[in-house]
Design an enzyme around this catalytic site. Sequence first.
Site, PDB file in Angstrom:
ATOM      1  N   HIS A 170       0.832  -1.220   0.000  1.00  0.00           N
ATOM      2  CA  HIS A 170       0.000   0.000   0.000  1.00  0.00           C
ATOM      3  C   HIS A 170       0.862   1.263   0.000  1.00  0.00           C
ATOM      4  O   HIS A 170       0.411   2.322   0.434  1.00  0.00           O
ATOM      5  CB  HIS A 170      -0.993  -0.005   1.167  1.00  0.00           C
ATOM      6  CG  HIS A 170      -2.035  -1.077   1.014  1.00  0.00           C
ATOM      7  ND1 HIS A 170      -3.186  -0.890   0.296  1.00  0.00           N
ATOM      8  CD2 HIS A 170      -2.057  -2.365   1.437  1.00  0.00           C
ATOM      9  CE1 HIS A 170      -3.897  -2.015   0.302  1.00  0.00           C
ATOM     10  NE2 HIS A 170      -3.225  -2.931   0.985  1.00  0.00           N
ATOM     11  N   GLY A 202      -6.841 -14.489  -6.651  1.00  0.00           N
ATOM     12  CA  GLY A 202      -7.304 -13.710  -5.495  1.00  0.00           C
ATOM     13  C   GLY A 202      -6.574 -14.032  -4.208  1.00  0.00           C
ATOM     14  O   GLY A 202      -7.178 -14.042  -3.139  1.00  0.00           O
ATOM     15  N   ASP A 243       2.402  -4.384  -9.165  1.00  0.00           N
ATOM     16  CA  ASP A 243       2.206  -5.760  -9.639  1.00  0.00           C
ATOM     17  C   ASP A 243       2.592  -5.911 -11.100  1.00  0.00           C
ATOM     18  O   ASP A 243       3.281  -6.856 -11.491  1.00  0.00           O
ATOM     19  CB  ASP A 243       0.743  -6.180  -9.455  1.00  0.00           C
ATOM     20  CG  ASP A 243       0.324  -6.111  -8.012  1.00  0.00           C
ATOM     21  OD1 ASP A 243       1.206  -5.932  -7.151  1.00  0.00           O
ATOM     22  OD2 ASP A 243      -0.881  -6.226  -7.738  1.00  0.00           O
ATOM     23  N   TYR A 259      -9.941  -1.599  -0.780  1.00  0.00           N
ATOM     24  CA  TYR A 259      -8.692  -1.123  -1.391  1.00  0.00           C
ATOM     25  C   TYR A 259      -8.889   0.316  -1.876  1.00  0.00           C
ATOM     26  O   TYR A 259      -8.116   1.214  -1.551  1.00  0.00           O
ATOM     27  CB  TYR A 259      -8.315  -2.035  -2.561  1.00  0.00           C
ATOM     28  CG  TYR A 259      -6.988  -1.678  -3.203  1.00  0.00           C
ATOM     29  CD1 TYR A 259      -5.813  -2.297  -2.789  1.00  0.00           C
ATOM     30  CD2 TYR A 259      -6.907  -0.721  -4.211  1.00  0.00           C
ATOM     31  CE1 TYR A 259      -4.590  -1.975  -3.373  1.00  0.00           C
ATOM     32  CE2 TYR A 259      -5.700  -0.391  -4.788  1.00  0.00           C
ATOM     33  CZ  TYR A 259      -4.543  -1.015  -4.367  1.00  0.00           C
ATOM     34  OH  TYR A 259      -3.337  -0.685  -4.938  1.00  0.00           O
TER      35      TYR A 259
HETATM   36  C1  GLA Z   1      -2.511  -4.833  -4.876  1.00  0.00           C
HETATM   37  C2  GLA Z   1      -2.304  -3.722  -5.911  1.00  0.00           C
HETATM   38  C3  GLA Z   1      -0.893  -3.129  -5.826  1.00  0.00           C
HETATM   39  C4  GLA Z   1      -0.536  -2.752  -4.408  1.00  0.00           C
HETATM   40  C5  GLA Z   1      -0.872  -3.884  -3.430  1.00  0.00           C
HETATM   41  C6  GLA Z   1      -0.679  -3.468  -2.014  1.00  0.00           C
HETATM   42  O1  GLA Z   1      -1.718  -5.933  -5.166  1.00  0.00           O
HETATM   43  O2  GLA Z   1      -2.521  -4.218  -7.215  1.00  0.00           O
HETATM   44  O3  GLA Z   1      -0.786  -2.036  -6.699  1.00  0.00           O
HETATM   45  O4  GLA Z   1      -1.149  -1.554  -4.028  1.00  0.00           O
HETATM   46  O5  GLA Z   1      -2.193  -4.347  -3.580  1.00  0.00           O
HETATM   47  O6  GLA Z   1       0.649  -3.180  -1.791  1.00  0.00           O
END
Ligand code: GLA
Length: 388
Positions: free
Chosen positions: A35, A122, A172, A222
């Site tokens: 995050h 997930g 990611d 989120y």
């Molecule tokens: C998910 C999002 C990422 C990141 C993480 C938390 O995986 O896709 O961009 O924010 O959560 O670190």
Amino acid sequence: MKDIHKKILNAFTEKYGSPEVLSHAPGRINLIGDHTDYNLGFVLPASIDLGIGMTVGRNGLEKCRFYALDLDEEVEVSITEPFHSIQTGWANYIIGVLDGFKKRGVKLEGFDVVFAGNVPLGSGLSSSAALECSAVFAISELFGFSLEKSEAILIARDAEHQFAGVKCGIMDQFASVMGRKEQAIKLDCRNLVFEYLPIQFEGAGWVLINTRISHSLGDSEYNRRREECEQGLNAVRAAFPEVESLRDVRLEMLDLVSMPEKIYRRCQYVLEENFRVAKAGEQLKLGLSRDFGRLMFDSHKGLSELYEVSCAELDHLVNEAGKLDAVLGSRMMGGGFGGCTLNLILEEDKENSIEKLRTSYMEKFGIDPDIYVVNTADGAGIVKHFQD
Ligand code: GLA
């Protein structure tokens, strides 16, 4: 992955005809720094040997057909109409990628897709980024559209924003594209400057324990966390207009401005986590696995108590891991509200530690957790281009 590639090629031939391109994209672990990406801070991910393989081939039609082999589900999408999100969640990642190419002026022809993988869905390992990135590589190769890696990352990220409705950061997709075997990526999410750091924790390896709790709550929470950070940032900016993101904020600044207590905690976590990533990077360079592991535990505590994206199942696994000498570090990973814990465990007592964690989780929650012993692996790319 070789078996998976074979499987999808066979399925493609059976269902649609001759495949033209085979691509692959990995999932990722994030050693520390969650995050922080959408707050333009630092992250430390690595791509892994679990991923998604995709094969594509033109069909001469005015539509695309996507087949998710693992789910045995097929979706058709017209290429003559504007793209939009549909009910079938996984398909939106591919539709979003198609849209990205269309916006960049690629003249799309109808084609078929078959994909499958071994990265659990997930569970915080970026299965969605793996799907997006495998699609980006396959489609650009199919249409001979040469693409910088930086652009590939953006097409994948935008697909998630615009078609899956998750306002994710860049981590990611960046890790899936740029990852390298035996290296972590220390990424500055403000300017995408990065360095590869060799992972050299002698005698210790990465183990994922999947709570098998799915984070359906995750997407809305989120996006809410993002908004909360934005709220905190705006409060700080009122007093310190030079601040661009939470990345520029210091704890003393937070104390000088007024904001709801919950928002303060969210910001505090982000600030502290950025510090931890910086420290962790140093420890990784020095091979100090125990010190590194301690930061992982601290990161989890922050995610659980300040950022509140953990859950009872993840907390239990991390608490129990903390009691075992051979577990150097443990934390939840990714968006949260379920998914996997990442554990750094000494090889000499790995099996025993895993067994203890599994038994204790089963006793408490009645669920047999999935265990993945993972290695780092190279990032996304083309596996094969079949000639006529
Ligand atoms: C998910 C999002 C990422 C990141 C993480 C938390 O995986 O896709 O961009 O924010 O959560 O670190």
